[in-house]
Design a protein around this motif. Sequence first.
Motif, PDB file in Angstrom:
ATOM      1  N   TRP A 209     -58.617 -16.909  64.499  1.00 62.22           N
ATOM      2  CA  TRP A 209     -59.499 -16.002  63.750  1.00 62.22           C
ATOM      3  C   TRP A 209     -58.706 -15.189  62.733  1.00 62.22           C
ATOM      4  O   TRP A 209     -59.119 -15.029  61.592  1.00 62.22           O
ATOM      5  N   ARG A 217     -64.608 -16.614  57.760  1.00 63.53           N
ATOM      6  CA  ARG A 217     -64.749 -16.668  59.213  1.00 63.53           C
ATOM      7  C   ARG A 217     -66.130 -17.114  59.666  1.00 63.53           C
ATOM      8  O   ARG A 217     -66.273 -17.693  60.742  1.00 63.53           O
ATOM      9  N   PHE A 218     -67.146 -16.840  58.864  1.00 67.10           N
ATOM     10  CA  PHE A 218     -68.505 -17.240  59.213  1.00 67.10           C
ATOM     11  C   PHE A 218     -69.073 -18.237  58.210  1.00 67.10           C
ATOM     12  O   PHE A 218     -70.272 -18.446  58.141  1.00 67.10           O
ATOM     13  N   GLY A 224     -66.791 -19.173  63.161  1.00 70.91           N
ATOM     14  CA  GLY A 224     -67.841 -18.196  63.447  1.00 70.91           C
ATOM     15  C   GLY A 224     -69.246 -18.701  63.199  1.00 70.91           C
ATOM     16  O   GLY A 224     -70.207 -17.961  63.411  1.00 70.91           O
ATOM     17  N   ASP A 225     -69.392 -19.945  62.726  1.00 71.10           N
ATOM     18  CA  ASP A 225     -70.710 -20.511  62.423  1.00 71.10           C
ATOM     19  C   ASP A 225     -71.350 -20.994  63.722  1.00 71.10           C
ATOM     20  O   ASP A 225     -71.088 -22.095  64.190  1.00 71.10           O
ATOM     21  N   GLN A 323     -76.890 -15.469  65.992  1.00 68.47           N
ATOM     22  CA  GLN A 323     -75.774 -15.553  65.045  1.00 68.47           C
ATOM     23  C   GLN A 323     -75.351 -14.166  64.568  1.00 68.47           C
ATOM     24  O   GLN A 323     -74.156 -13.848  64.530  1.00 68.47           O
ATOM     25  N   TRP A 326     -73.710 -12.395  67.534  1.00 67.22           N
ATOM     26  CA  TRP A 326     -72.416 -13.028  67.775  1.00 67.22           C
ATOM     27  C   TRP A 326     -71.402 -12.606  66.710  1.00 67.22           C
ATOM     28  O   TRP A 326     -70.251 -12.297  67.012  1.00 67.22           O
ATOM     29  N   SER A 327     -71.837 -12.587  65.444  1.00 68.18           N
ATOM     30  CA  SER A 327     -70.944 -12.206  64.353  1.00 68.18           C
ATOM     31  C   SER A 327     -70.400 -10.800  64.561  1.00 68.18           C
ATOM     32  O   SER A 327     -69.204 -10.546  64.393  1.00 68.18           O
ATOM     33  N   ASP A 328     -71.290  -9.900  64.942  1.00 68.90           N
ATOM     34  CA  ASP A 328     -70.869  -8.524  65.191  1.00 68.90           C
ATOM     35  C   ASP A 328     -69.954  -8.449  66.411  1.00 68.90           C
ATOM     36  O   ASP A 328     -68.909  -7.790  66.378  1.00 68.90           O
ATOM     37  N   ALA A 331     -66.505 -10.205  65.677  1.00 67.35           N
ATOM     38  CA  ALA A 331     -65.718  -9.471  64.693  1.00 67.35           C
ATOM     39  C   ALA A 331     -65.092  -8.231  65.312  1.00 67.35           C
ATOM     40  O   ALA A 331     -63.929  -7.900  65.039  1.00 67.35           O
TER      41      ALA A 331
END
Length: 335
Positions: A209, A217-218, A224-225, A323, A326-328, A331
Motif C-alpha cells: 500500500w 490506491r483505489f 483498493g478496488d 467500497q 472499505w476505502s476509509d 486508508a
Amino acid sequence: MLLETIALVIQLDGSQTCAGALSAAPGYQTCAQGTNGLALSDTQAGADLLLAQAEAAEVTFKRGFSESIPPYLVLYFDADPPLAELDRAGFSTVLAWPSPKHVASLLTTALRQQALALAGGSGTLPDAVEAALTAQTAVVLSSIESKQEGVVAHELGHVWYNAVFWRDSGVAPDGYGSPAPDWMDESAAVLTEGASFAEDRRRLFVETWNTLEPAGRFAPESIGDLDYFLTRQHPSQRRAVPPVESGSGSAATVSVAVRGGGDSKEAYYNQVRVFADYLIDRTGDAAVFAEITRALAAGSTFEAWLGSQVRYPTLRRTIPELQADWSDWIARGAA
C-alpha cells in the motif's frame, strides 16, 4: 520457475482409521491418529508433525466457519500418492503433500534444467554451478520448511471448506477451487494459516500500500478496488488432472496447484487477509464467513446477501457503500 509448493487435493467419501489407511497404502509404515484426523509418513516423526500441524489448523478453521470438520487424512508422498487405493478403502477427505525429499528432487531438477538451458543445453554443468545449485536448493528448502505449518494449514483450509459447504451441494466448481467466489475460497485457506502468517500478510499488505501513490490506491484493478477484488479470478496457476476412478465406479477430481513466488499472487493473498480483517471488524463476528457461505451455497450472491442480511447492522448493504467504507477503513489502517 522455482517450485515453492505442490499440493494434490482429493475429495472422497467414507470414514477412516489408521489401520485402514496403512492397509490401503502399504508403502507407508507409520501413522498418527488424532480425534478427527490421521497422518501418514515414512517416519513416525513425520506423521506426528503432520498431524500436529493439521490439528492446529482445525482450531483456526473453526473460528471462521463454525462447522464440524469431516474425518480427514494428510500424508507425505515421494512418488505418486495412493489416491485410488485410499478411495477404494472409503476415505473421506485427503490432502497428499510432497515430502521434503520429493520437493528437493523436483526443485533440483528444475534448477538444473534452467542452468542447462542458459549453458546452451549441455548435458553437464561445471562443478561451481553444481555447487551453486546445491546451495540454492538448500536455501529454498529451508524457507519452505519454515513455512510448512502455515502452508499445510492453508491447503487444509481449502479442503475442509469444500468438504463442509460444497461437497453435497450439487453446484459445480467455477473458480479456483470450490464453487464459491475465488476471494471466499481463498479466505477459507488464508484464515486457517494461523497467527504468524496473518501478521506477515498484514505487514506485507501495508508495505505494498505504501509503495503506491495515493491516487492509485483505489484505481481500477488496484489493491483498493473492492469491486474488482470481489469478482476477479484467482491469479495462481491451476490445471485439472484426469479423474481418479474409484472402486465404486464414481470419479474424484484431483487438483494440482503449483505455487511459486509471484508478487501478484502474494499481494492477492495479503489482500484476502486484510479484507477478512475488515469483515470481522465491521461485523464483530469471526464466523461471518460461514454466514456468507451458507447464503452462497443456497444460491445467493455476496451482493444479494449484503442487501438482505440483518444479523450485522453495521455492515454496509451495497457494494458501492462497502467500497466507500472499505476505502476509509483501509486508508486509516494502512496509513
